[in-house]
Scaffold this active site. Structure first.
Site, mmCIF file in Angstrom:
data_model
loop_
_atom_site.group_PDB
_atom_site.id
_atom_site.type_symbol
_atom_site.label_atom_id
_atom_site.label_comp_id
_atom_site.label_asym_id
_atom_site.label_seq_id
_atom_site.Cartn_x
_atom_site.Cartn_y
_atom_site.Cartn_z
ATOM 1 N N LYS A 32 0.850 -1.214 0.000
ATOM 2 C CA LYS A 32 0.000 0.000 0.000
ATOM 3 C C LYS A 32 0.883 1.260 0.000
ATOM 4 O O LYS A 32 0.629 2.199 -0.745
ATOM 5 C CB LYS A 32 -0.913 0.007 1.243
ATOM 6 C CG LYS A 32 -1.790 -1.235 1.351
ATOM 7 C CD LYS A 32 -2.699 -1.188 2.574
ATOM 8 C CE LYS A 32 -1.993 -1.280 3.914
ATOM 9 N NZ LYS A 32 -1.274 -2.549 4.160
ATOM 10 N N ARG A 42 -9.644 0.864 8.801
ATOM 11 C CA ARG A 42 -9.103 -0.431 9.203
ATOM 12 C C ARG A 42 -10.206 -1.377 9.661
ATOM 13 O O ARG A 42 -9.964 -2.546 9.891
ATOM 14 C CB ARG A 42 -8.161 -0.269 10.388
ATOM 15 C CG ARG A 42 -6.765 0.196 10.037
ATOM 16 C CD ARG A 42 -6.077 -0.794 9.174
ATOM 17 N NE ARG A 42 -4.807 -1.247 9.638
ATOM 18 C CZ ARG A 42 -3.647 -0.705 9.306
ATOM 19 N NH1 ARG A 42 -3.585 0.337 8.526
ATOM 20 N NH2 ARG A 42 -2.536 -1.236 9.746
ATOM 21 N N ARG A 78 12.188 -5.244 5.012
ATOM 22 C CA ARG A 78 11.879 -3.819 4.794
ATOM 23 C C ARG A 78 12.804 -2.900 5.602
ATOM 24 O O ARG A 78 13.143 -3.173 6.743
ATOM 25 C CB ARG A 78 10.427 -3.540 5.200
ATOM 26 C CG ARG A 78 10.104 -2.056 5.204
ATOM 27 C CD ARG A 78 8.642 -1.764 5.173
ATOM 28 N NE ARG A 78 7.922 -2.249 6.324
ATOM 29 C CZ ARG A 78 6.608 -2.149 6.464
ATOM 30 N NH1 ARG A 78 5.887 -1.617 5.496
ATOM 31 N NH2 ARG A 78 6.025 -2.599 7.539
ATOM 32 N N ARG A 104 11.323 -1.102 11.105
ATOM 33 C CA ARG A 104 10.154 -0.758 11.912
ATOM 34 C C ARG A 104 10.042 -1.726 13.083
ATOM 35 O O ARG A 104 10.252 -2.919 12.908
ATOM 36 C CB ARG A 104 8.886 -0.829 11.052
ATOM 37 C CG ARG A 104 8.437 0.536 10.595
ATOM 38 C CD ARG A 104 7.321 0.514 9.630
ATOM 39 N NE ARG A 104 6.134 -0.195 10.084
ATOM 40 C CZ ARG A 104 5.004 -0.233 9.404
ATOM 41 N NH1 ARG A 104 4.911 0.403 8.250
ATOM 42 N NH2 ARG A 104 3.973 -0.912 9.855
ATOM 43 N N ARG A 154 -0.417 -8.863 13.460
ATOM 44 C CA ARG A 154 -1.020 -7.890 12.532
ATOM 45 C C ARG A 154 -1.864 -8.609 11.475
ATOM 46 O O ARG A 154 -2.906 -8.109 11.056
ATOM 47 C CB ARG A 154 0.093 -7.057 11.866
ATOM 48 C CG ARG A 154 0.697 -6.028 12.831
ATOM 49 C CD ARG A 154 2.063 -5.549 12.393
ATOM 50 N NE ARG A 154 2.062 -4.842 11.135
ATOM 51 C CZ ARG A 154 3.152 -4.665 10.385
ATOM 52 N NH1 ARG A 154 4.332 -5.130 10.795
ATOM 53 N NH2 ARG A 154 3.086 -4.022 9.246
HETATM 54 P P1 AP5 Z 1 4.896 -1.566 1.854
HETATM 55 O O1 AP5 Z 1 4.582 -0.789 0.628
HETATM 56 O O2 AP5 Z 1 5.605 -0.859 2.970
HETATM 57 O O3 AP5 Z 1 3.593 -2.336 2.369
HETATM 58 P P2 AP5 Z 1 2.332 -1.800 3.155
HETATM 59 O O4 AP5 Z 1 1.145 -2.490 2.608
HETATM 60 O O5 AP5 Z 1 2.313 -0.291 3.171
HETATM 61 O O6 AP5 Z 1 2.679 -2.404 4.581
HETATM 62 P P3 AP5 Z 1 2.557 -1.817 6.048
HETATM 63 O O7 AP5 Z 1 3.305 -2.790 6.922
HETATM 64 O O8 AP5 Z 1 2.994 -0.387 6.101
HETATM 65 O O9 AP5 Z 1 1.057 -1.929 6.287
HETATM 66 P P4 AP5 Z 1 0.357 -1.957 7.639
HETATM 67 O O10 AP5 Z 1 -1.031 -1.742 7.184
HETATM 68 O O11 AP5 Z 1 0.608 -3.118 8.495
HETATM 69 O O12 AP5 Z 1 1.089 -0.770 8.436
HETATM 70 P P5 AP5 Z 1 0.629 0.722 8.815
HETATM 71 O O13 AP5 Z 1 1.847 1.559 8.830
HETATM 72 O O14 AP5 Z 1 -0.536 1.144 8.029
HETATM 73 O O15 AP5 Z 1 5.764 -2.837 1.390
HETATM 74 C C1 AP5 Z 1 6.289 -3.720 2.359
HETATM 75 C C2 AP5 Z 1 7.695 -4.186 1.923
HETATM 76 O O16 AP5 Z 1 7.585 -4.999 0.748
HETATM 77 C C3 AP5 Z 1 8.659 -3.045 1.541
HETATM 78 O O17 AP5 Z 1 9.935 -3.395 1.954
HETATM 79 C C4 AP5 Z 1 8.564 -2.974 0.003
HETATM 80 O O18 AP5 Z 1 9.761 -2.483 -0.570
HETATM 81 C C5 AP5 Z 1 8.309 -4.430 -0.346
HETATM 82 N N1 AP5 Z 1 7.448 -4.612 -1.509
HETATM 83 C C6 AP5 Z 1 6.338 -3.878 -1.845
HETATM 84 N N2 AP5 Z 1 5.782 -4.379 -2.973
HETATM 85 C C7 AP5 Z 1 6.528 -5.452 -3.328
HETATM 86 C C8 AP5 Z 1 6.466 -6.394 -4.411
HETATM 87 N N3 AP5 Z 1 5.526 -6.324 -5.352
HETATM 88 N N4 AP5 Z 1 7.373 -7.380 -4.472
HETATM 89 C C9 AP5 Z 1 8.352 -7.473 -3.527
HETATM 90 N N5 AP5 Z 1 8.495 -6.610 -2.501
HETATM 91 C C10 AP5 Z 1 7.582 -5.603 -2.395
HETATM 92 O O19 AP5 Z 1 0.116 0.486 10.331
HETATM 93 C C11 AP5 Z 1 0.995 0.172 11.381
HETATM 94 C C12 AP5 Z 1 0.253 0.182 12.702
HETATM 95 O O20 AP5 Z 1 -0.301 1.501 12.936
HETATM 96 C C13 AP5 Z 1 -0.950 -0.752 12.806
HETATM 97 O O21 AP5 Z 1 -0.560 -2.066 13.175
HETATM 98 C C14 AP5 Z 1 -1.785 -0.042 13.881
HETATM 99 O O22 AP5 Z 1 -1.265 -0.277 15.185
HETATM 100 C C15 AP5 Z 1 -1.583 1.428 13.567
HETATM 101 N N6 AP5 Z 1 -2.589 1.953 12.619
HETATM 102 C C16 AP5 Z 1 -2.370 2.399 11.350
HETATM 103 N N7 AP5 Z 1 -3.519 2.824 10.788
HETATM 104 C C17 AP5 Z 1 -4.477 2.636 11.733
HETATM 105 C C18 AP5 Z 1 -5.870 2.867 11.746
HETATM 106 N N8 AP5 Z 1 -6.516 3.355 10.678
HETATM 107 N N9 AP5 Z 1 -6.559 2.548 12.866
HETATM 108 C C19 AP5 Z 1 -5.950 2.037 13.938
HETATM 109 N N10 AP5 Z 1 -4.628 1.778 13.998
HETATM 110 C C20 AP5 Z 1 -3.892 2.084 12.892
#
Ligand code: AP5
Length: 217
Positions: free
Chosen positions: A18, A92, A127, A160, A171
């Site tokens: 994402k 979420r 990552r 991270r 997660r």
């Molecule tokens: P990346 O693009 O970073 O993936 P992502 O989907 O953004 O993953 P996240 O881990 O950031 O998602 P998340 O939803 O768990 O975390 P968030 O920060 O939102 O890609 C991942 C890796 O793969 C990278 O190294 C990239 O280079 C690689 N990659 C990408 N595409 C690839 C491909 N095609 N092939 C190979 N490699 C690839 O949330 C974190 C925490 O914040 C949550 O757990 C929660 O505690 C809190 N939080 C966030 N939003 C909310 C909300 N709305 N409500 C409540 N709590 C929240």
């Protein structure tokens, strides 16, 4: 609140891409890329009672309460002048989706990235991020020019704290129970265009081409 703005929700498991594809969409179309994860990580760094509370919740892989996330997000959406907004990591769960609508934010598109669990684990374990900008790298799939260093600023990259194996598993559980139901919610919501992409075992550049072509139509 978002009259005439295109509002795109990026939906998918942790590590689905994402952040990576959200950044590409933002660059291509000039839309604002808003990651609630990044906003909360910024908030977490503040040495306040709320910051400390957030750190505990996020390091366990749990969701932060809607009462904290929604006002932060709405302030950010209101402040943007871009013609489109990309919501990365929000909503979420159903409660957040309903609160978003109650705050006058009309979702126009949902982009769902479907990815297998084993790929999530290898993506997140490799990552590296540049904390100040949120730029994302992968040690094998998307490496920086110099190992451990941000391409743009020359600053140090970091891991991270929620990218350890046990927190990734938590997660994924939270995703399945809370976030996955949003897919059928948006499938049934009038006025929303749902775009689904299978992103397992596909290169970032290949997925990017598909993502951009959806919005160039
Ligand atoms: P990346 O693009 O970073 O993936 P992502 O989907 O953004 O993953 P996240 O881990 O950031 O998602 P998340 O939803 O768990 O975390 P968030 O920060 O939102 O890609 C991942 C890796 O793969 C990278 O190294 C990239 O280079 C690689 N990659 C990408 N595409 C690839 C491909 N095609 N092939 C190979 N490699 C690839 O949330 C974190 C925490 O914040 C949550 O757990 C929660 O505690 C809190 N939080 C966030 N939003 C909310 C909300 N709305 N409500 C409540 N709590 C929240």
């Amino acid at each position: 609140m978002t009259d005439q703005k295109r509002v795109i929700v990026l939906l998918g498991k942790p590590g689905a891409g994402k952040g990576t594809q959200g950044a590409a969409l933002s660059k291509a179309f000039g839309w604002a890329h808003i990651s609630t994860g990044d906003l909360l990580r910024e908030e977490m760094l503040r040495d306040t009672a709320d910051g400390v509370k957030l750190r505990g919740i996020m390091e366990r892989g749990q969701l932060v309460s809607a009462e904290i996330v929604v006002p932060i997000l709405c302030r950010k959406i209101e402040a943007t002048e871009a013609s489109g907004v990309i919501l990365d990591g929000f909503p979420r769960n159903l409660a957040q989706a309903e609160l978003l609508a109650q705050n006058g934010v009309v979702v126009t598109d949902v982009l769902y990235f479907d990815v297998e669990d084993d790929e999530v684990i290898s993506r997140l374990s490799g990552r590296w991020i540049h904390k100040p900008s949120g730029r994302v790298y992968h040690e094998v799939n998307n490496p920086p020019k110099v190992s451990g260093i941000d391409d743009v600023t020359g600053e140090q990259l970091v891991k991270r704290s929620d990218d350890s194996r046990d927190v990734i598993a938590k997660r994924l559980d939270v995703y399945r129970s809370e976030t996955q139901p949003l897919l059928s919610y948006y499938e049934g919501l009038k006025g929303v265009q749902l775009h689904q992409l299978d992103v397992s075992h596909k290169a970032i550049s290949v997925i990017q081409e598909s993502v951009l072509s959806i919005f160039q139509r």
